[in-house]
Scaffold this motif. Structure first.
Motif, short mmCIF file in Angstrom:
data_model
loop_
_atom_site.label_atom_id
_atom_site.label_comp_id
_atom_site.label_asym_id
_atom_site.label_seq_id
_atom_site.Cartn_x
_atom_site.Cartn_y
_atom_site.Cartn_z
N VAL A 43 0.84 -1.27 0.13
CA VAL A 43 0.10 0.01 -0.31
C VAL A 43 0.91 1.36 -0.08
O VAL A 43 0.68 2.21 -0.65
CB VAL A 43 -0.98 0.00 1.40
CG1 VAL A 43 -1.79 1.31 1.29
CG2 VAL A 43 -2.13 -1.19 1.26
N THR A 48 -3.28 -0.14 -4.38
CA THR A 48 -4.22 0.20 -3.12
C THR A 48 -5.17 -0.79 -3.73
O THR A 48 -6.43 -0.98 -2.79
CB THR A 48 -4.65 1.41 -3.53
OG1 THR A 48 -5.08 1.91 -4.66
CG2 THR A 48 -3.73 2.59 -3.11
N LEU A 68 -6.38 -7.80 4.90
CA LEU A 68 -7.02 -6.46 4.68
C LEU A 68 -8.12 -6.11 5.58
O LEU A 68 -8.21 -5.16 5.90
CB LEU A 68 -7.25 -6.27 3.17
CG LEU A 68 -6.28 -6.40 2.17
CD1 LEU A 68 -6.98 -6.48 0.67
CD2 LEU A 68 -5.53 -4.78 2.38
N VAL A 72 -8.28 -2.92 8.23
CA VAL A 72 -9.42 -2.25 8.12
C VAL A 72 -9.83 -2.07 9.56
O VAL A 72 -10.20 -0.82 10.24
CB VAL A 72 -10.36 -2.33 7.02
CG1 VAL A 72 -11.53 -1.62 7.16
CG2 VAL A 72 -9.73 -1.97 5.80
N LEU A 77 -5.72 0.96 7.68
CA LEU A 77 -6.21 1.15 6.05
C LEU A 77 -7.73 1.77 6.28
O LEU A 77 -8.59 1.16 7.15
CB LEU A 77 -6.11 -0.19 5.43
CG LEU A 77 -4.86 -0.53 5.25
CD1 LEU A 77 -4.62 -1.71 4.51
CD2 LEU A 77 -3.86 0.45 4.19
N LYS A 79 -11.09 1.24 3.80
CA LYS A 79 -11.58 0.67 2.54
C LYS A 79 -12.57 1.53 1.94
O LYS A 79 -13.64 2.03 2.53
CB LYS A 79 -12.21 -0.74 2.91
CG LYS A 79 -12.82 -1.34 2.02
CD LYS A 79 -13.43 -2.66 2.70
CE LYS A 79 -14.13 -3.73 1.62
NZ LYS A 79 -14.49 -4.95 2.43
N TYR A 91 -7.69 0.59 -0.83
CA TYR A 91 -7.36 0.33 0.34
C TYR A 91 -6.50 1.67 0.55
O TYR A 91 -5.46 1.46 -0.05
CB TYR A 91 -6.70 -0.95 1.05
CG TYR A 91 -7.90 -1.96 0.69
CD1 TYR A 91 -8.66 -2.36 1.96
CD2 TYR A 91 -8.11 -2.70 -0.43
CE1 TYR A 91 -9.62 -3.27 1.93
CE2 TYR A 91 -9.13 -3.90 -0.54
CZ TYR A 91 -9.65 -3.76 0.73
OH TYR A 91 -10.69 -5.06 0.62
#
Length: 136
Positions: A43, A48, A68, A72, A77, A79, A91
């Motif tokens: 990332v 992304t 992921l 999040v 991160l 989304k 992301y």
């Protein structure tokens, strides 16, 4: 009698460290495995989208989905949907995720200094942007 695979399952059971009184233990709990820092590295490199990250890492879709989702959930991160049909997401780094760049740079520097016999293929530096890579 011990059932087959019980020892392996016991070894794989994860001990939570997120409530320990040590910041290193809490970061270790956040990272959790060998793939999470690599996902964050991708990332930071500007990848992304799920398929781009998965292609670059060569990991399974299930593993990447799990990592992921955790990043999040942990606030590293964000989304963001970029198409509804089929559902696809970008992301993006949050402020917390951007701050994690310093951890990645420290890992890079340690690996380059102690675990690499020749100059590493890329150099990671910190700047006003989250992280940049220079290819010599």
């Amino acid at each position: 009698q011990v059932r087959p695979g019980a020892h392996r399952q016991a070894l794989m059971r994860r001990t939570r460290l997120d409530r320990r009184s040590c910041p290193i233990a809490r970061v270790t709990d956040l990272i959790g495995d060998r793939w999470t820092p690599l996902v964050m590295r991708e990332v930071f490199r500007g990848r992304t989208r799920f398929d781009d990250i998965q292609r670059s890492l060569g990991c399974s879709r299930a593993l990447l989905t799990q990592r992921l989702g955790r990043l999040v959930d942990e606030g590293m991160l964000a989304k963001e949907s970029y198409t509804e049909h089929p559902p696809r997401f970008d992301y993006r780094l949050t402020d917390q995720g951007t701050a994690f760049g310093d951890v990645l740079v420290a890992m890079w520097n340690f690996g380059a200094a102690w675990l690499w016999d020749e100059p590493p293929p890329t150099l990671v530096t910190r700047s006003a942007a989250p992280a940049t890579t220079h290819h010599p």
